[in-house]
Enzyme design. Structure first.
Site, PDB file in Angstrom:
ATOM      1  N   ARG A 239       0.780  -1.273  -0.079  1.00 49.02           N
ATOM      2  CA  ARG A 239       0.013   0.162   0.007  1.00 49.02           C
ATOM      3  C   ARG A 239       1.033   1.380   0.072  1.00 49.02           C
ATOM      4  O   ARG A 239       1.884   1.324   0.682  1.00 49.02           O
ATOM      5  CB  ARG A 239      -0.917   0.147   1.207  1.00 49.02           C
ATOM      6  N   GLU A 268      -2.152   8.007  -4.059  1.00 52.36           N
ATOM      7  CA  GLU A 268      -2.583   7.576  -5.611  1.00 52.36           C
ATOM      8  C   GLU A 268      -3.975   7.989  -5.760  1.00 52.36           C
ATOM      9  O   GLU A 268      -4.771   7.997  -4.849  1.00 52.36           O
ATOM     10  CB  GLU A 268      -2.148   6.232  -6.046  1.00 52.36           C
ATOM     11  N   HIS A 286      -0.937   0.427  -9.578  1.00 52.80           N
ATOM     12  CA  HIS A 286      -1.794  -0.605  -8.640  1.00 52.80           C
ATOM     13  C   HIS A 286      -2.579  -1.872  -9.323  1.00 52.80           C
ATOM     14  O   HIS A 286      -3.852  -1.619  -9.148  1.00 52.80           O
ATOM     15  CB  HIS A 286      -2.808   0.466  -7.845  1.00 52.80           C
TER      16      HIS A 286
HETATM   17  C1  GLV Z   1      -5.665  -4.239  -3.806  1.00 55.93           C
HETATM   18  O1  GLV Z   1      -4.891  -3.350  -3.544  1.00 55.93           O
HETATM   19  C2  GLV Z   1      -6.323  -5.145  -2.600  1.00 55.93           C
HETATM   20  O2  GLV Z   1      -6.323  -4.643  -1.605  1.00 55.93           O
HETATM   21  O3  GLV Z   1      -6.971  -5.930  -3.066  1.00 55.93           O
END
Ligand code: GLV
Length: 324
Positions: A239, A268, A286
């Site tokens: 993250r 982001e 991401h």
């Molecule tokens: C993606 O970042 C998730 O948390 O599934």
């Protein structure tokens, strides 16, 4: 009357169709990201929402959604949702653990290897018709992945899936986690628990794979980067906010470490502008779980959670367990 639900992103047609059988569905047909006030407005009469990590479900949004009973995140992480605020209102929050572990581990390895072997730089060179580095004997050369030391901070399901891949590359695996994993798993993964400082000092590749919480904000900052080898590569597929982007940009500029592979960023979709000019950072938007099969499984899991919550059954993956 069917319960009203909101789907904040465009999802697979078969998922929308299945939802329409049970619910009155408002679906983001054009996939345009909704600003917080638009999200709040659309949630005003909804009992359920299928949300993504890009949707902030905070006090202001919840205050505008008095009928809301469930926030079903199509993600394993739920740091986009104010969970205490939901719990206070009796709103269930659910996630999609398990179905994305291998896919996210694959991307982690892809970024690790791309940074190690300078894939993005090579791609840009070929596109420019620049072959002078093809058989260079000196810098800028890459770093071996095989037989190197991999340090994994956060040895949950995804961390372990990353370690499993490392065994195929004959890597030495160090890990740091609040608790040790069972000995049988350590043996299977050839992984050794070490203090975080030792992991930082000895690893050729440092991967962070912890869920975000304020407790891990800037877990990797200037002080931690200073403990890494100058040849090391940092990979973050967990993250944004777990790594201090300003500190990392500065370290990459000064070549205090060799490179980084990053799928997640603080704030982001905004990006620290310093990353853009850094050839030693490989950046992806991401996409840890972004394969068709995995996104389908995530949607199915999220639908099962939402449906259970709205039909008065226990959702399979409830995050605020106080509401079980
Ligand atoms: C993606 O970042 C998730 O948390 O599934």
């Amino acid at each position: 009357m069917k319960p009203k639900i909101l789907v904040t992103r465009q999802v697979f047609p078969e998922i929308v169709e299945a939802l329409r059988g049970r619910f009155d569905v408002e679906h983001n047909d054009d996939d345009r990201p909704w600003a917080p006030d638009e999200l709040a407005r659309r949630l005003a009469d909804k009992q359920g929402v299928l949300a993504t990590v890009m949707d902030r479900i905070d006090e202001a949004v919840l205050a505008a959604a008095p009928a809301l009973k469930v926030v079903s995140n199509i993600a394993v992480g739920t740091n986009n949702v104010d969970i205490p605020a939901c719990t206070k209102r009796g709103i269930r929050v659910t996630n999609t653990p398990g179905v994305l572990d291998d896919t996210t581990a694959d991307l982690t390895f892809a970024l690790l290897m791309a940074a190690a072997r300078r894939i993005a730089e090579g791609d840009a060179q070929v596109r420019r018709g620049d072959w002078k580095l093809a058989f260079a004997m000196q810098s800028p050369l890459g770093t071996d992945v095989h037989h190197a030391t991999l340090g994994i901070i956060g040895m949950g399901r995804i961390g372990q899936a990353i370690a499993k891949r490392a065994t195929g590359f004959d890597m030495r695996v160090l890990y740091n986690n609040r608790g040790r994993i069972p000995e049988a798993d350590e043996r299977r993964l050839n992984a050794t628990w070490v203090e975080r400082d030792r992991l930082l000092a000895e690893s050729d590749f440092v991967v962070v794979m912890v869920p975000y919480s304020p407790a891990v904000h800037h877990l990797i900052g200037a002080a931690e980067i200073a403990k890494m080898k100058p040849t090391a590569i940092l990979v973050n597929t967990a993250r944004g906010g777990v790594v201090d982007d300003a500190a990392l940009v500065e370290a990459l500029q000064a070549r205090r470490i060799a490179g980084a592979g990053l799928d997640v960023f603080e704030g982001e979709p905004k990006l620290h502008a310093g990353y853009l000019a850094l050839p030693n950072a490989v950046l992806t938007p991401h996409i840890g779980s972004a394969t068709r099969a995995t996104r389908m499984r995530m949607c199915e899991t999220a639908v099962a959670n939402l449906t259970a919550a709205l039909e008065g059954r226990a959702p399979p993956h409830l995050v605020n367990r106080e509401l079980a």
